[in-house]
Design a protein around this motif. Structure first.
Motif, short mmCIF file in Angstrom:
data_model
loop_
_atom_site.label_atom_id
_atom_site.label_comp_id
_atom_site.label_asym_id
_atom_site.label_seq_id
_atom_site.Cartn_x
_atom_site.Cartn_y
_atom_site.Cartn_z
N ASP A 1 0.84 -1.20 0.00
CA ASP A 1 0.00 0.00 0.00
C ASP A 1 0.87 1.25 0.00
OD1 ASP A 1 -2.88 -1.01 0.50
OD2 ASP A 1 -1.71 -2.07 2.02
N ALA A 2 0.22 2.39 -0.13
CA ALA A 2 0.93 3.66 -0.01
C ALA A 2 1.47 3.81 1.41
CB ALA A 2 -0.01 4.82 -0.34
N LYS A 3 2.52 4.61 1.56
CA LYS A 3 3.15 4.77 2.87
C LYS A 3 2.18 5.26 3.93
CE LYS A 3 7.99 5.51 1.58
NZ LYS A 3 9.14 6.44 1.61
N ARG A 4 1.25 6.11 3.53
CA ARG A 4 0.34 6.71 4.50
C ARG A 4 -0.95 5.91 4.67
NH1 ARG A 4 0.77 13.23 3.17
NH2 ARG A 4 3.02 13.42 3.46
N ARG B 1 -5.70 -1.38 5.77
CA ARG B 1 -5.24 -2.34 4.76
C ARG B 1 -6.36 -3.35 4.52
NH1 ARG B 1 0.12 -1.27 4.22
NH2 ARG B 1 1.11 -0.20 5.99
N SER C 1 5.36 -0.76 1.74
CA SER C 1 4.95 0.34 0.87
C SER C 1 5.28 -0.04 -0.57
CB SER C 1 5.70 1.62 1.24
OG SER C 1 7.09 1.49 0.91
N ASP D 1 9.04 0.11 -1.00
CA ASP D 1 9.72 -1.02 -0.36
C ASP D 1 9.56 -2.30 -1.17
OD1 ASP D 1 10.57 0.58 1.71
OD2 ASP D 1 8.89 0.07 3.03
#
Length: 286
Positions: free
Chosen positions: A84-87, A91, A209, A212
């Motif tokens: 997912d996006a960092k922020r 989930r 992320s 990552d």
């Protein structure tokens, strides 16, 4: 111009809105609907209910393996990963893989791997007729969707505590109730061979992320920490198989081709707006 008025004029020129719509909207008070005390209380009761369910599932798994909790398939021993996006706050899906030979399914040898896509199962608020679930269901139906593109922050479908309770838990030793899509993709040409749905129990997914996951995928096997070796394998196998399927789907589906054109158009517009915004900044001398 890159202003609210400019956006309104652009929509009218594109035929997506009318002048009457714009005038009507400008007269309405723009107030974000607060959650009622009744909805907040129902959300808190959902949190308590979900925590109790997780304890019950964990207890059932200890007594019998594989676990057969409410007829769900126990996949909790298989590693899986959320990307997912960092922020990202909530989930709601993750991916996994397993060897075809370990499933007992009679599928053509053209597909060695079963691709697993686990989606957080939120059906409890529709299946259970308790008053608090009815309240949450009605609140979600009134709001319709979550919005993340608003200037004052996100407008969620349900109170955040409820969404957190329904989302996938990444806590160690936790379990999650999911609806899982299993699929076999022909590794020669990307055709979908067979697929199905199961209600499942999965373990704690590894949360990554996008950056990552990309770095992990591109790194050499000798550079991967031991704890992430299985996660890298999941990403590599899923990426290869789903890329094959995506290419085949684009080539064979008219709907997919139209979707690609729409995405390309959105990307072009986004780039043009970024360029226009950059010019505006430089003209201001900043």
């Amino acid at each position: 111009p890159l202003t609210a008025d400019g956006a309104t004029r652009a929509l009218i020129q594109l035929g997506r809105w009318s002048q009457n719509d714009a005038e009507t909207m400008s007269k309405k008070a723009k107030v974000i609907e607060p959650w009622s005390a009744e909805v907040i209380d129902a959300a808190r009761k959902l949190v308590t209910f979900r925590e109790k369910r997780r304890v019950e599932i964990s207890s059932a798994r200890k007594k019998s393996k594989p676990c057969d909790f409410d007829g769900r398939v126990d996949l909790s021993s298989l590693p899986c990963v959320c990307i997912d996006a960092k922020r990202a706050t909530f989930r709601d899906d993750c991916i996994g893989i397993r060897l075809r030979s370990s499933t007992g399914r009679e599928v053509t040898p053209a597909s060695k791997w079963e691709i697993l896509i686990h989606i957080a199962d939120v059906s409890i608020i529709y299946e259970d007729d308790r008053a608090q679930f009815n309240i949450l269901r009605e609140a979600a139906e009134r709001r319709g969707q979550s919005r993340y593109d608003l200037p004052f922050g996100p407008l969620h479908l349900l109170p955040p505590v409820a969404l957190s309770a329904l989302a996938l838990s990444t806590d160690d030793n936790s379990t999650n109730e999911c609806v899982s899509v299993w699929a076999y993709i022909d590794e020669r040409d990307g055709k979908l061979i067979e697929a199905g749905l199961e209600r499942t129990i999965i373990g704690c997914p590894q949360a990554l992320s996008f950056d990552d996951a990309t770095k992990l995928l591109e790194s050499g096997s000798q550079d991967v920490p031991k704890s992430l070796i299985n996660i890298r394998a999941i990403i590599a196998v899923a990426e290869r198989n789903l890329s094959l399927w995506s290419r085949h789907h684009r080539e064979s589906s008219e709907a997919a081709q139209k979707r690609e054109k729409r995405l390309a158009t959105k990307e072009l517009i986004s780039q043009e707006l970024s360029v226009a915004s950059g010019h505006a900044v430089r003209d201001d001398g900043v």
